[in-house]
Motif scaffolding. Sequence first.
Motif, PDB file in Angstrom:
ATOM      1  N   LEU A 179     -10.757  -2.084   0.374  1.00  0.00           N
ATOM      2  CA  LEU A 179     -10.109  -0.755   0.029  1.00  0.00           C
ATOM      3  C   LEU A 179     -10.908   0.639   0.451  1.00  0.00           C
ATOM      4  O   LEU A 179     -10.494   1.498   0.975  1.00  0.00           O
ATOM      5  CB  LEU A 179      -9.353  -0.655  -0.990  1.00  0.00           C
ATOM      6  CG  LEU A 179      -8.066  -1.679  -1.009  1.00  0.00           C
ATOM      7  CD1 LEU A 179      -7.438  -1.579  -2.438  1.00  0.00           C
ATOM      8  CD2 LEU A 179      -7.193  -1.125   0.046  1.00  0.00           C
ATOM      9  N   PRO A 180     -12.062   0.627  -0.090  1.00  0.00           N
ATOM     10  CA  PRO A 180     -12.988   1.892   0.084  1.00  0.00           C
ATOM     11  C   PRO A 180     -13.379   1.984   1.375  1.00  0.00           C
ATOM     12  O   PRO A 180     -13.329   3.224   2.046  1.00  0.00           O
ATOM     13  CB  PRO A 180     -14.193   1.577  -0.576  1.00  0.00           C
ATOM     14  CG  PRO A 180     -13.709   0.563  -1.711  1.00  0.00           C
ATOM     15  CD  PRO A 180     -12.788  -0.271  -1.165  1.00  0.00           C
ATOM     16  N   GLU A 181     -13.547   0.908   2.259  1.00  0.00           N
ATOM     17  CA  GLU A 181     -13.900   1.139   3.541  1.00  0.00           C
ATOM     18  C   GLU A 181     -12.693   1.455   4.421  1.00  0.00           C
ATOM     19  O   GLU A 181     -12.577   2.363   5.371  1.00  0.00           O
ATOM     20  CB  GLU A 181     -14.235  -0.418   4.184  1.00  0.00           C
ATOM     21  CG  GLU A 181     -14.652  -0.444   5.718  1.00  0.00           C
ATOM     22  CD  GLU A 181     -15.294  -1.866   6.031  1.00  0.00           C
ATOM     23  OE1 GLU A 181     -15.371  -1.938   7.232  1.00  0.00           O
ATOM     24  OE2 GLU A 181     -15.814  -2.386   4.986  1.00  0.00           O
ATOM     25  N   LEU A 182     -11.420   0.806   3.862  1.00  0.00           N
ATOM     26  CA  LEU A 182     -10.198   1.159   4.666  1.00  0.00           C
ATOM     27  C   LEU A 182      -9.828   2.688   4.342  1.00  0.00           C
ATOM     28  O   LEU A 182      -9.287   3.482   5.359  1.00  0.00           O
ATOM     29  CB  LEU A 182      -8.986   0.300   4.161  1.00  0.00           C
ATOM     30  CG  LEU A 182      -9.088  -1.252   4.560  1.00  0.00           C
ATOM     31  CD1 LEU A 182      -7.829  -1.930   4.121  1.00  0.00           C
ATOM     32  CD2 LEU A 182      -9.276  -1.452   5.964  1.00  0.00           C
ATOM     33  N   ASP A 183      -9.953   3.122   2.916  1.00  0.00           N
ATOM     34  CA  ASP A 183      -9.414   4.453   2.717  1.00  0.00           C
ATOM     35  C   ASP A 183     -10.573   5.317   3.628  1.00  0.00           C
ATOM     36  O   ASP A 183     -10.005   6.361   3.836  1.00  0.00           O
ATOM     37  CB  ASP A 183      -9.618   4.604   1.456  1.00  0.00           C
ATOM     38  CG  ASP A 183      -8.747   4.142   0.593  1.00  0.00           C
ATOM     39  OD1 ASP A 183      -7.663   3.644   1.052  1.00  0.00           O
ATOM     40  OD2 ASP A 183      -9.046   3.597  -0.702  1.00  0.00           O
ATOM     41  N   ALA A 184     -11.526   5.079   3.593  1.00  0.00           N
ATOM     42  CA  ALA A 184     -12.643   5.971   4.520  1.00  0.00           C
ATOM     43  C   ALA A 184     -12.196   6.214   6.031  1.00  0.00           C
ATOM     44  O   ALA A 184     -12.410   6.995   6.777  1.00  0.00           O
ATOM     45  CB  ALA A 184     -13.906   5.606   4.322  1.00  0.00           C
ATOM     46  N   ARG A 246      -0.098  -0.374  -4.230  1.00  0.00           N
ATOM     47  CA  ARG A 246      -0.148  -1.115  -2.740  1.00  0.00           C
ATOM     48  C   ARG A 246       0.187  -2.497  -2.857  1.00  0.00           C
ATOM     49  O   ARG A 246       0.015  -3.071  -2.069  1.00  0.00           O
ATOM     50  CB  ARG A 246      -1.698  -1.231  -2.588  1.00  0.00           C
ATOM     51  CG  ARG A 246      -2.604  -0.086  -2.805  1.00  0.00           C
ATOM     52  CD  ARG A 246      -3.669   0.098  -1.764  1.00  0.00           C
ATOM     53  NE  ARG A 246      -4.526   1.185  -2.427  1.00  0.00           N
ATOM     54  CZ  ARG A 246      -5.216   1.907  -1.643  1.00  0.00           C
ATOM     55  NH1 ARG A 246      -5.448   1.932  -0.398  1.00  0.00           N
ATOM     56  NH2 ARG A 246      -6.171   2.813  -2.026  1.00  0.00           N
ATOM     57  N   THR A 247       1.258  -2.605  -3.747  1.00  0.00           N
ATOM     58  CA  THR A 247       2.130  -4.165  -3.705  1.00  0.00           C
ATOM     59  C   THR A 247       3.625  -3.660  -3.553  1.00  0.00           C
ATOM     60  O   THR A 247       4.263  -3.064  -4.466  1.00  0.00           O
ATOM     61  CB  THR A 247       1.933  -4.875  -4.847  1.00  0.00           C
ATOM     62  OG1 THR A 247       0.340  -5.006  -5.110  1.00  0.00           O
ATOM     63  CG2 THR A 247       2.635  -6.322  -4.875  1.00  0.00           C
ATOM     64  N   ARG A 248       4.282  -4.549  -2.562  1.00  0.00           N
ATOM     65  CA  ARG A 248       5.549  -4.326  -2.428  1.00  0.00           C
ATOM     66  C   ARG A 248       6.334  -5.726  -2.798  1.00  0.00           C
ATOM     67  O   ARG A 248       6.158  -6.622  -2.329  1.00  0.00           O
ATOM     68  CB  ARG A 248       6.143  -4.056  -0.982  1.00  0.00           C
ATOM     69  CG  ARG A 248       7.384  -3.894  -0.553  1.00  0.00           C
ATOM     70  CD  ARG A 248       7.825  -3.647   0.916  1.00  0.00           C
ATOM     71  NE  ARG A 248       9.296  -3.654   1.205  1.00  0.00           N
ATOM     72  CZ  ARG A 248       9.945  -2.492   1.264  1.00  0.00           C
ATOM     73  NH1 ARG A 248       9.341  -1.537   1.057  1.00  0.00           N
ATOM     74  NH2 ARG A 248      11.292  -2.473   1.516  1.00  0.00           N
ATOM     75  N   TYR A 249       6.956  -5.674  -4.028  1.00  0.00           N
ATOM     76  CA  TYR A 249       7.672  -7.204  -4.413  1.00  0.00           C
ATOM     77  C   TYR A 249       8.994  -7.139  -4.140  1.00  0.00           C
ATOM     78  O   TYR A 249       9.677  -6.149  -3.859  1.00  0.00           O
ATOM     79  CB  TYR A 249       7.754  -7.020  -6.119  1.00  0.00           C
ATOM     80  CG  TYR A 249       6.284  -6.761  -6.750  1.00  0.00           C
ATOM     81  CD1 TYR A 249       5.365  -8.035  -6.777  1.00  0.00           C
ATOM     82  CD2 TYR A 249       5.725  -5.601  -7.276  1.00  0.00           C
ATOM     83  CE1 TYR A 249       4.028  -7.905  -7.169  1.00  0.00           C
ATOM     84  CE2 TYR A 249       4.429  -5.495  -7.802  1.00  0.00           C
ATOM     85  CZ  TYR A 249       3.576  -6.591  -7.766  1.00  0.00           C
ATOM     86  OH  TYR A 249       2.504  -6.771  -8.471  1.00  0.00           O
ATOM     87  N   VAL A 250       9.158  -8.418  -3.547  1.00  0.00           N
ATOM     88  CA  VAL A 250      10.399  -8.803  -2.840  1.00  0.00           C
ATOM     89  C   VAL A 250      11.113  -9.640  -3.691  1.00  0.00           C
ATOM     90  O   VAL A 250      10.869 -10.875  -3.781  1.00  0.00           O
ATOM     91  CB  VAL A 250      10.310  -9.559  -1.496  1.00  0.00           C
ATOM     92  CG1 VAL A 250      11.552  -9.874  -0.779  1.00  0.00           C
ATOM     93  CG2 VAL A 250       9.600  -8.364  -0.490  1.00  0.00           C
ATOM     94  N   GLY A 251      12.143  -9.091  -4.431  1.00  0.00           N
ATOM     95  CA  GLY A 251      12.977 -10.059  -5.107  1.00  0.00           C
ATOM     96  C   GLY A 251      12.527  -9.943  -6.435  1.00  0.00           C
ATOM     97  O   GLY A 251      11.696  -9.100  -6.851  1.00  0.00           O
ATOM     98  N   ASP A 252      13.188 -10.541  -7.589  1.00  0.00           N
ATOM     99  CA  ASP A 252      12.917 -10.533  -8.905  1.00  0.00           C
ATOM    100  C   ASP A 252      11.488 -11.075  -9.321  1.00  0.00           C
ATOM    101  O   ASP A 252      11.266 -12.229  -8.607  1.00  0.00           O
ATOM    102  CB  ASP A 252      13.970 -11.446  -9.722  1.00  0.00           C
ATOM    103  CG  ASP A 252      13.854 -11.293 -10.989  1.00  0.00           C
ATOM    104  OD1 ASP A 252      13.700 -10.147 -11.737  1.00  0.00           O
ATOM    105  OD2 ASP A 252      13.744 -12.410 -11.857  1.00  0.00           O
ATOM    106  N   ILE A 253      10.811 -10.527 -10.034  1.00  0.00           N
ATOM    107  CA  ILE A 253       9.378 -10.951 -10.612  1.00  0.00           C
ATOM    108  C   ILE A 253       9.126 -11.254 -12.245  1.00  0.00           C
ATOM    109  O   ILE A 253       8.422 -11.354 -12.507  1.00  0.00           O
ATOM    110  CB  ILE A 253       8.208 -10.113 -10.017  1.00  0.00           C
ATOM    111  CG1 ILE A 253       8.484  -8.835 -10.925  1.00  0.00           C
ATOM    112  CG2 ILE A 253       8.151 -10.195  -8.498  1.00  0.00           C
ATOM    113  CD1 ILE A 253       7.329  -7.885 -10.691  1.00  0.00           C
ATOM    114  N   SER A 254      10.700 -11.111 -12.603  1.00  0.00           N
ATOM    115  CA  SER A 254      10.514 -11.546 -14.126  1.00  0.00           C
ATOM    116  C   SER A 254       9.801 -12.663 -14.599  1.00  0.00           C
ATOM    117  O   SER A 254       9.495 -12.871 -15.614  1.00  0.00           O
ATOM    118  CB  SER A 254      11.881 -11.143 -14.666  1.00  0.00           C
ATOM    119  OG  SER A 254      12.935 -12.108 -14.151  1.00  0.00           O
TER     120      SER A 254
END
Length: 258
Positions: A179-184, A246-254
Amino acid sequence: MTPPPTPGPLAPGSLSGTRALVTGSSRGIGAQTVTYLAQAGASVVVNYRNKAARAEKLVAQLAEAGTTAIAVGADLTDDASVAAMFERARAELGGLDLLVLNASGGMEQGMAADYAMQLNRDAQVRVLRTALPLMAPGSRVVFVTSHQAHFIETVETMPEYEAVARSKRAGEDALRALLPELDAAGVEFVVVSGDMIEGTITATLLERSNPGALATRKEAAGKLYDVAGFAAEVALAAVEPVPADRTRYVGDISSFTG
């Protein structure tokens, strides 16, 4: 007669000018995702490992609908193969604005003992590092995973899937370390995590080795997405704001967080 395409989640033309590559996109979630991106106007690279006929058929369908599409075979566990794939993307599209890391595996028969790690961790890093020089600021990387993998350190999964889950979590961690490399470089990164997906190869293999696994998980989750529904969420992750974690949760995660 060819049936009409499933309507995509993105507005037609909304990705005009976008150049996208989806790994493992000759079938399943990858094929549906690349179709949705193409319907929105993106030029696309359909990547496959050994399903050339399926990939070429999909490319022909997309081209018939007016999309710029190319099929490129590549073994993601091989440096030279990955480099050649991105050289094609550079030569024919001029670069990339979107990379969807969809390809995964590890339940196949006859592969090396460490194949899951080779594909789900090492290859993901290899692909991203090779793609990065083609991606300008504002580009985006989407990594596709499962709740079973994302939460494997805190929630047990089925024994038949554990090696895959741990390798995919290792892949996610290795990508997040960049991520530091991507952010840069100004390149965005988002993980899409979903439950078991009905109609996928993984679900079929799990059901074969553990009959009733899909029904048990569906009862616990209340709902399982099918291929088209989950691919729509992956496509949306390409354009919607990146969540803070940075996480997209699809559906229920309970079941994984409760």
